[in-house]
Scaffold this motif. Structure first.
Motif, PDB file in Angstrom:
ATOM      1  N   LEU A  87      37.723 -12.400 135.670  1.00  0.00           N
ATOM      2  CA  LEU A  87      38.394 -13.553 136.274  1.00  0.00           C
ATOM      3  C   LEU A  87      37.382 -14.637 136.682  1.00  0.00           C
ATOM      4  CD1 LEU A  87      41.165 -11.672 138.296  1.00  0.00           C
ATOM      5  CD2 LEU A  87      41.349 -12.747 136.027  1.00  0.00           C
ATOM      6  N   TYR A  88      37.893 -15.854 136.839  1.00  0.00           N
ATOM      7  CA  TYR A  88      37.058 -17.056 136.890  1.00  0.00           C
ATOM      8  C   TYR A  88      36.043 -17.039 138.029  1.00  0.00           C
ATOM      9  CZ  TYR A  88      35.841 -22.025 137.062  1.00  0.00           C
ATOM     10  OH  TYR A  88      35.162 -23.218 137.070  1.00  0.00           O
ATOM     11  N   ARG A  89      36.502 -16.831 139.271  1.00  0.00           N
ATOM     12  CA  ARG A  89      35.578 -16.888 140.399  1.00  0.00           C
ATOM     13  C   ARG A  89      34.513 -15.801 140.289  1.00  0.00           C
ATOM     14  NH1 ARG A  89      37.309 -16.039 146.624  1.00  0.00           N
ATOM     15  NH2 ARG A  89      39.190 -17.114 145.882  1.00  0.00           N
ATOM     16  N   GLU A 110      37.375 -12.328 129.506  1.00  0.00           N
ATOM     17  CA  GLU A 110      38.259 -13.467 129.728  1.00  0.00           C
ATOM     18  C   GLU A 110      39.700 -12.997 129.559  1.00  0.00           C
ATOM     19  OE1 GLU A 110      39.720 -16.087 131.196  1.00  0.00           O
ATOM     20  OE2 GLU A 110      37.567 -16.463 131.091  1.00  0.00           O
ATOM     21  N   HIS A 111      40.384 -12.829 130.677  1.00  0.00           N
ATOM     22  CA  HIS A 111      41.735 -12.267 130.684  1.00  0.00           C
ATOM     23  C   HIS A 111      42.826 -13.313 130.506  1.00  0.00           C
ATOM     24  CE1 HIS A 111      40.618  -8.200 132.182  1.00  0.00           C
ATOM     25  NE2 HIS A 111      39.641  -8.839 132.805  1.00  0.00           N
ATOM     26  N   SER A 112      42.592 -14.551 130.935  1.00  0.00           N
ATOM     27  CA  SER A 112      43.697 -15.518 131.005  1.00  0.00           C
ATOM     28  C   SER A 112      43.191 -16.926 130.756  1.00  0.00           C
ATOM     29  CB  SER A 112      44.373 -15.430 132.382  1.00  0.00           C
ATOM     30  OG  SER A 112      45.492 -16.282 132.445  1.00  0.00           O
ATOM     31  N   VAL A 117      44.624 -24.430 130.299  1.00  0.00           N
ATOM     32  CA  VAL A 117      44.984 -23.679 131.505  1.00  0.00           C
ATOM     33  C   VAL A 117      44.114 -22.434 131.603  1.00  0.00           C
ATOM     34  CG1 VAL A 117      46.823 -22.453 132.727  1.00  0.00           C
ATOM     35  CG2 VAL A 117      47.381 -24.476 131.379  1.00  0.00           C
ATOM     36  N   ILE A 118      43.601 -22.164 132.807  1.00  0.00           N
ATOM     37  CA  ILE A 118      42.885 -20.916 133.048  1.00  0.00           C
ATOM     38  C   ILE A 118      43.473 -20.253 134.285  1.00  0.00           C
ATOM     39  CG2 ILE A 118      41.023 -22.062 134.371  1.00  0.00           C
ATOM     40  CD1 ILE A 118      39.125 -19.914 133.133  1.00  0.00           C
ATOM     41  N   GLU A 119      43.938 -19.033 134.118  1.00  0.00           N
ATOM     42  CA  GLU A 119      44.548 -18.275 135.204  1.00  0.00           C
ATOM     43  C   GLU A 119      45.640 -19.070 135.917  1.00  0.00           C
ATOM     44  OE1 GLU A 119      41.359 -16.651 137.625  1.00  0.00           O
ATOM     45  OE2 GLU A 119      40.249 -16.129 135.805  1.00  0.00           O
ATOM     46  N   GLY A 120      46.433 -19.793 135.113  1.00  0.00           N
ATOM     47  CA  GLY A 120      47.563 -20.534 135.643  1.00  0.00           C
ATOM     48  C   GLY A 120      47.237 -21.886 136.227  1.00  0.00           C
ATOM     49  N   ARG A 121      45.965 -22.310 136.191  1.00  0.00           N
ATOM     50  CA  ARG A 121      45.561 -23.593 136.770  1.00  0.00           C
ATOM     51  C   ARG A 121      45.068 -24.536 135.669  1.00  0.00           C
ATOM     52  NH1 ARG A 121      43.351 -19.495 139.759  1.00  0.00           N
ATOM     53  NH2 ARG A 121      44.058 -19.286 141.905  1.00  0.00           N
ATOM     54  N   ARG A 206      52.885 -11.010 138.261  1.00  0.00           N
ATOM     55  CA  ARG A 206      52.635 -11.723 139.510  1.00  0.00           C
ATOM     56  C   ARG A 206      53.703 -12.790 139.710  1.00  0.00           C
ATOM     57  NH1 ARG A 206      49.591 -12.018 143.739  1.00  0.00           N
ATOM     58  NH2 ARG A 206      48.531 -13.970 143.252  1.00  0.00           N
ATOM     59  N   LEU A 207      54.115 -12.970 140.949  1.00  0.00           N
ATOM     60  CA  LEU A 207      55.119 -13.980 141.260  1.00  0.00           C
ATOM     61  C   LEU A 207      54.424 -15.334 141.401  1.00  0.00           C
ATOM     62  CD1 LEU A 207      57.389 -12.053 143.788  1.00  0.00           C
ATOM     63  CD2 LEU A 207      57.305 -11.944 141.291  1.00  0.00           C
ATOM     64  N   VAL A 208      54.172 -15.933 140.245  1.00  0.00           N
ATOM     65  CA  VAL A 208      53.519 -17.242 140.161  1.00  0.00           C
ATOM     66  C   VAL A 208      54.350 -18.108 139.215  1.00  0.00           C
ATOM     67  CG1 VAL A 208      51.193 -16.382 140.652  1.00  0.00           C
ATOM     68  CG2 VAL A 208      52.034 -16.408 138.296  1.00  0.00           C
ATOM     69  N   PRO A 209      54.229 -19.449 139.319  1.00  0.00           N
ATOM     70  CA  PRO A 209      55.083 -20.316 138.502  1.00  0.00           C
ATOM     71  C   PRO A 209      55.013 -20.040 137.008  1.00  0.00           C
ATOM     72  CG  PRO A 209      54.037 -21.594 140.234  1.00  0.00           C
ATOM     73  CD  PRO A 209      53.426 -20.215 140.295  1.00  0.00           C
ATOM     74  N   GLY A 210      53.821 -19.721 136.497  1.00  0.00           N
ATOM     75  CA  GLY A 210      53.660 -19.525 135.066  1.00  0.00           C
ATOM     76  C   GLY A 210      54.471 -18.387 134.483  1.00  0.00           C
TER      77      GLY A 210
END
Length: 375
Positions: A87-89, A110-112, A117-121, A206-210
């Motif tokens: 993950l990014y951080r 690199e998962h997402s 877009v990276i990890e929904g951002r 995960r409960l995220v917009p994407g």
């Protein structure tokens, strides 16, 4: 060989559960420890239960620069031969800390990652610049699908620095003898407050917009029927969109038929309670939830799954692609409404193709290339 995995957090998301499976299945001579920069959740507890040392760096945010020297000291004290970030951080801090600690064998998965877009951002120029600067501190970046591999190449990461190793699932964990599965199904439905003879749609993530779980809530309203026969929706996961989903369900009049399980580490058992799995996300880099649904013998309706797009159509006959809007999902699910199919289907070829044992063996071989055996 001593390996340190560094991950941003250990809540029960796709990347985090993939890390758990990877550590569990790597070759025996590769001894792993894990660092969570923040939020050691259920996956940390699962790792510790299996005897894996998990360190909590207690990082306070993206700009908590004091975490860097703490991480450098931890790497030096552990005498690690290889550092693997997730993950990014974690990729930013972990690769830099590894180099400062004198570790040359540094890998990142690199998962997402999507083109914008990276990890929904959204990917800004600054985000991309930091990513590429950190990438040069490592030796290899693992892409979990060809879509991720293509994006890395488009960003300018040389092909020789990218290793394609698809994600994997523990296929055996999703398959039980019929009598045992029936017992698990009854127990889980009772625990979740589901009618034993009800028809249940499920989703994982995960409960995220994407993830676009709002699409399923809108479809659930369209699937309304006579009292006592109305379908239910179970969403397995947690995240920042939980309250918004609950409010939307209230407005739509379907809150009584929505179950949000929260963060769980028993996804295979929970899937036995479902009759169909729906995945309306359009931003997947692999599609782990889709594979889990197929492994559990469920019919699957999905909007994006790079893992399946790389295989022949007959590799997953129980899966159908659906546009990510409420009307399309309502129609697709209506065709299955009430279907039981005589029990779960057999695991299709796609599940065997992505078994975790294969993925872990490939990753273990990469570690061995980067850290030759001492003579």
């Amino acid at each position: 060989m001593r390996v340190l995995h560094i991950v941003t957090g250990l809540a029960s998301g796709g990347a985090e559960r993939q890390l758990l499976l990877t550590v569990r299945n790597l070759p025996a001579h590769q001894h792993c420890e894990v660092v969570a920069l923040t939020n050691p959740g259920t996956v940390a507890a699962a790792l510790r239960a299996e005897g894996v040392t998990v360190h909590d760096l207690a990082m306070r945010g993206n700009r908590d620069l004091g975490a860097l020297p703490r991480l450098v000291r931890l790497i030096r004290a552990g005498g690690f031969d290889l550092v693997h970030t997730h993950l990014y951080r974690a990729g930013l801090y972990g690769r830099l800390a590894a180099r400062l600690a004198g570790v040359r064998a540094v890998v990142a998965t690199e998962h997402s990652l999507h083109p914008g877009v990276i990890e929904g951002r959204p990917v800004t120029a600054g985000v991309k610049g930091l990513y590429l600067a950190a990438e040069r501190l490592g030796r290899s970046t693992v892409a979990v699908s060809r879509q991720v591999e293509r994006t890395l190449h488009d960003w300018g990461v040389p092909p020789g620095r990218v290793e394609l190793i698809p994600n994997g699932i523990d296929a055996a964990r999703y398959s039980w003898p019929p009598a045992r599965r029936a017992g698990i199904r009854d127990r889980v439905r009772a625990e979740l407050g589901l009618p034993q003879d009800g028809w249940v749609i499920g989703a994982v993530g995960r409960l995220v917009p994407g993830k676009r779980f709002d699409v399923l809530l809108d479809a659930l309203r369209e699937l309304d029927g006579p009292a006592g026969t109305r379908p239910w929706l179970v969403v397995i996961g947690d995240g920042p969109e939980r309250a918004a989903l609950e409010r939307r369900a209230e407005r739509l009049g379907v809150r009584a038929r929505l179950v949000l399980t929260g963060e769980r580490d028993d996804v295979p058992e929970l899937l036995t309670a479902l009759d169909v799995l729906a995945a309306p996300s359009t931003e997947e880099t692999f599609g782990l939830g889709v594979l889990e649904g197929l492994a559990a013998g469920l019919p699957v309706r999905y909007s994006a799954c790079p893992a399946l797009e790389e295989l022949p159509a007959d590799a997953a006959p129980g899966a159908r692609r659906v546009p990510s809007d409420a009307r399309s999902y309502a129609a697709a699910l209506s065709d299955l409404y009430g279907w039981r199919g005589g029990g779960p289907a057999a695991q299709p070829p796609a599940v065997a193709r992505y078994d975790i044992a294969r993925a872990a063996a490939c990753l273990g071989a990469l570690y061995d290339r980067l850290v030759p055996a001492r003579r």
